[in-house]
Design a protein around this motif. Sequence first.
Motif, PDB file in Angstrom:
ATOM      1  N   ASP A  85       8.633  49.502   8.971  1.00  0.00           N
ATOM      2  CA  ASP A  85       8.736  48.040   9.031  1.00  0.00           C
ATOM      3  C   ASP A  85       9.451  47.571  10.291  1.00  0.00           C
ATOM      4  OD1 ASP A  85       7.417  47.863   6.629  1.00  0.00           O
ATOM      5  OD2 ASP A  85       9.220  47.426   5.443  1.00  0.00           O
ATOM      6  N   LEU A  86      10.529  48.264  10.647  1.00  0.00           N
ATOM      7  CA  LEU A  86      11.266  47.903  11.864  1.00  0.00           C
ATOM      8  C   LEU A  86      10.381  48.096  13.090  1.00  0.00           C
ATOM      9  CD1 LEU A  86      13.905  47.016  13.187  1.00  0.00           C
ATOM     10  CD2 LEU A  86      14.577  49.433  13.258  1.00  0.00           C
ATOM     11  N   HIS A  87       9.642  49.196  13.124  1.00  0.00           N
ATOM     12  CA  HIS A  87       8.761  49.449  14.260  1.00  0.00           C
ATOM     13  C   HIS A  87       7.642  48.402  14.330  1.00  0.00           C
ATOM     14  CE1 HIS A  87       5.910  51.387  16.952  1.00  0.00           C
ATOM     15  NE2 HIS A  87       6.954  52.041  17.419  1.00  0.00           N
ATOM     16  N   VAL A  88       7.056  48.063  13.192  1.00  0.00           N
ATOM     17  CA  VAL A  88       5.997  47.044  13.165  1.00  0.00           C
ATOM     18  C   VAL A  88       6.550  45.699  13.605  1.00  0.00           C
ATOM     19  CG1 VAL A  88       4.490  45.713  11.631  1.00  0.00           C
ATOM     20  CG2 VAL A  88       4.541  48.196  11.474  1.00  0.00           C
ATOM     21  N   LEU A  89       7.746  45.346  13.144  1.00  0.00           N
ATOM     22  CA  LEU A  89       8.362  44.075  13.525  1.00  0.00           C
ATOM     23  C   LEU A  89       8.587  43.998  15.025  1.00  0.00           C
ATOM     24  CD1 LEU A  89       9.749  41.405  12.609  1.00  0.00           C
ATOM     25  CD2 LEU A  89      11.879  42.720  12.587  1.00  0.00           C
ATOM     26  N   MET A  90       9.188  45.048  15.585  1.00  0.00           N
ATOM     27  CA  MET A  90       9.469  45.042  17.023  1.00  0.00           C
ATOM     28  C   MET A  90       8.178  45.099  17.836  1.00  0.00           C
ATOM     29  SD  MET A  90      12.847  47.459  16.996  1.00  0.00           S
ATOM     30  CE  MET A  90      13.030  47.487  18.756  1.00  0.00           C
ATOM     31  N   SER A  91       7.238  45.926  17.419  1.00  0.00           N
ATOM     32  CA  SER A  91       5.962  46.026  18.134  1.00  0.00           C
ATOM     33  C   SER A  91       5.205  44.707  18.083  1.00  0.00           C
ATOM     34  CB  SER A  91       5.093  47.132  17.532  1.00  0.00           C
ATOM     35  OG  SER A  91       5.691  48.376  17.718  1.00  0.00           O
ATOM     36  N   SER A  92       5.208  44.081  16.928  1.00  0.00           N
ATOM     37  CA  SER A  92       4.497  42.803  16.787  1.00  0.00           C
ATOM     38  C   SER A  92       5.099  41.734  17.689  1.00  0.00           C
ATOM     39  CB  SER A  92       4.526  42.332  15.332  1.00  0.00           C
ATOM     40  OG  SER A  92       3.876  43.261  14.505  1.00  0.00           O
ATOM     41  N   ALA A  93       6.427  41.693  17.770  1.00  0.00           N
ATOM     42  CA  ALA A  93       7.081  40.719  18.638  1.00  0.00           C
ATOM     43  C   ALA A  93       6.684  40.947  20.099  1.00  0.00           C
ATOM     44  CB  ALA A  93       8.592  40.790  18.477  1.00  0.00           C
ATOM     45  N   VAL A  94       6.702  42.199  20.535  1.00  0.00           N
ATOM     46  CA  VAL A  94       6.335  42.516  21.917  1.00  0.00           C
ATOM     47  C   VAL A  94       4.845  42.249  22.146  1.00  0.00           C
ATOM     48  CG1 VAL A  94       6.203  44.356  23.643  1.00  0.00           C
ATOM     49  CG2 VAL A  94       8.221  44.147  22.196  1.00  0.00           C
ATOM     50  N   VAL A  95       4.008  42.553  21.166  1.00  0.00           N
ATOM     51  CA  VAL A  95       2.570  42.298  21.285  1.00  0.00           C
ATOM     52  C   VAL A  95       2.305  40.800  21.441  1.00  0.00           C
ATOM     53  CG1 VAL A  95       0.418  42.272  19.941  1.00  0.00           C
ATOM     54  CG2 VAL A  95       1.699  44.386  20.196  1.00  0.00           C
ATOM     55  N   VAL A  96       3.000  39.976  20.679  1.00  0.00           N
ATOM     56  CA  VAL A  96       2.818  38.517  20.794  1.00  0.00           C
ATOM     57  C   VAL A  96       3.229  38.043  22.182  1.00  0.00           C
ATOM     58  CG1 VAL A  96       3.692  36.298  19.968  1.00  0.00           C
ATOM     59  CG2 VAL A  96       2.977  38.031  18.329  1.00  0.00           C
ATOM     60  N   ILE A  97       4.373  38.512  22.667  1.00  0.00           N
ATOM     61  CA  ILE A  97       4.851  38.102  23.992  1.00  0.00           C
ATOM     62  C   ILE A  97       3.881  38.571  25.081  1.00  0.00           C
ATOM     63  CG2 ILE A  97       6.678  38.471  25.706  1.00  0.00           C
ATOM     64  CD1 ILE A  97       8.626  38.614  23.262  1.00  0.00           C
ATOM     65  N   MET A  98       3.476  39.846  25.005  1.00  0.00           N
ATOM     66  CA  MET A  98       2.559  40.372  26.017  1.00  0.00           C
ATOM     67  C   MET A  98       1.186  39.721  25.915  1.00  0.00           C
ATOM     68  SD  MET A  98       3.499  44.391  25.987  1.00  0.00           S
ATOM     69  CE  MET A  98       3.059  44.886  27.635  1.00  0.00           C
ATOM     70  N   GLY A  99       0.722  39.501  24.700  1.00  0.00           N
ATOM     71  CA  GLY A  99      -0.579  38.853  24.513  1.00  0.00           C
ATOM     72  C   GLY A  99      -0.584  37.446  25.073  1.00  0.00           C
ATOM     73  N   TRP A 100       0.504  36.717  24.858  1.00  0.00           N
ATOM     74  CA  TRP A 100       0.599  35.361  25.395  1.00  0.00           C
ATOM     75  C   TRP A 100       0.593  35.399  26.920  1.00  0.00           C
ATOM     76  CZ3 TRP A 100       4.774  33.057  28.089  1.00  0.00           C
ATOM     77  CH2 TRP A 100       4.624  31.688  28.322  1.00  0.00           C
ATOM     78  N   ARG A 101       1.321  36.354  27.473  1.00  0.00           N
ATOM     79  CA  ARG A 101       1.378  36.487  28.938  1.00  0.00           C
ATOM     80  C   ARG A 101       0.012  36.860  29.514  1.00  0.00           C
ATOM     81  NH1 ARG A 101       4.759  40.944  32.159  1.00  0.00           N
ATOM     82  NH2 ARG A 101       4.206  40.269  34.245  1.00  0.00           N
ATOM     83  N   LEU A 102      -0.671  37.814  28.874  1.00  0.00           N
ATOM     84  CA  LEU A 102      -1.998  38.221  29.346  1.00  0.00           C
ATOM     85  C   LEU A 102      -3.002  37.076  29.218  1.00  0.00           C
ATOM     86  CD1 LEU A 102      -2.133  41.812  27.841  1.00  0.00           C
ATOM     87  CD2 LEU A 102      -2.018  41.226  30.273  1.00  0.00           C
ATOM     88  N   GLN A 103      -2.883  36.314  28.150  1.00  0.00           N
ATOM     89  CA  GLN A 103      -3.793  35.181  27.963  1.00  0.00           C
ATOM     90  C   GLN A 103      -3.504  34.095  28.986  1.00  0.00           C
ATOM     91  OE1 GLN A 103      -3.235  31.845  26.691  1.00  0.00           O
ATOM     92  NE2 GLN A 103      -5.427  31.443  26.680  1.00  0.00           N
ATOM     93  N   ARG A 104      -2.231  33.872  29.275  1.00  0.00           N
ATOM     94  CA  ARG A 104      -1.844  32.861  30.261  1.00  0.00           C
ATOM     95  C   ARG A 104      -2.365  33.225  31.648  1.00  0.00           C
ATOM     96  NH1 ARG A 104       4.262  32.570  31.201  1.00  0.00           N
ATOM     97  NH2 ARG A 104       3.653  34.325  32.464  1.00  0.00           N
TER      98      ARG A 104
END
Length: 180
Positions: A85-104
């Motif tokens: 759960d901790l790994h999924v939480l941290m990975s998901s947060a980084v994925v959202v940030i990176m995904g937003w940056r890549l989309q931008r």
Amino acid sequence: MCRRPGRGGDMFTTMGEVSGTWLIVIWRACNCLMSLFFALAAYVQVNDPDAGVWMVAYGVPAVLCACVGSTPHLTETLPWRRVADLHVLMSSAVVVIMGWRLQRETVSEIFQLEEGREFSGLALTAGWLLLCRHSGRAPVGLLRVSTAVGITVFPFVAWLYYHLHTELRSNWPSHCQNAI
């Protein structure tokens, strides 16, 4: 219907139980293969400038998948769930940030950027750990195993494809071009 070996003559199994046995074998094999993939992904980070972060990001799922591959009911233990759960939480947060940056940045060829490959790898680890969650609670079903097979095949095929077509790696940073 099939006779159950080693049991009394009155005991029969249905084809559902036989296929359930194969489903668990396939599920365990998929977890072992994903453990291998995540371990390889951690290994190729050796020459990356921020290797420690990415080795942990891939090493934790590698260990968790190896545990599921050897003992599927382990997903129901508190330590496994908390680490996952901790790994999924941290990975998901980084994925959202990176995904937003890549989309931008309107990136169209995601695997050509290091951030795109990192984004994909983290999304894969989070998705796989979510797929594993509560898999030890009840027999794994056909949908979960079919999804697992599809997800398991993709990274190996993609890695092989990029390994064979060196021209696709020509724009990658130097520390990414000598990966396995």
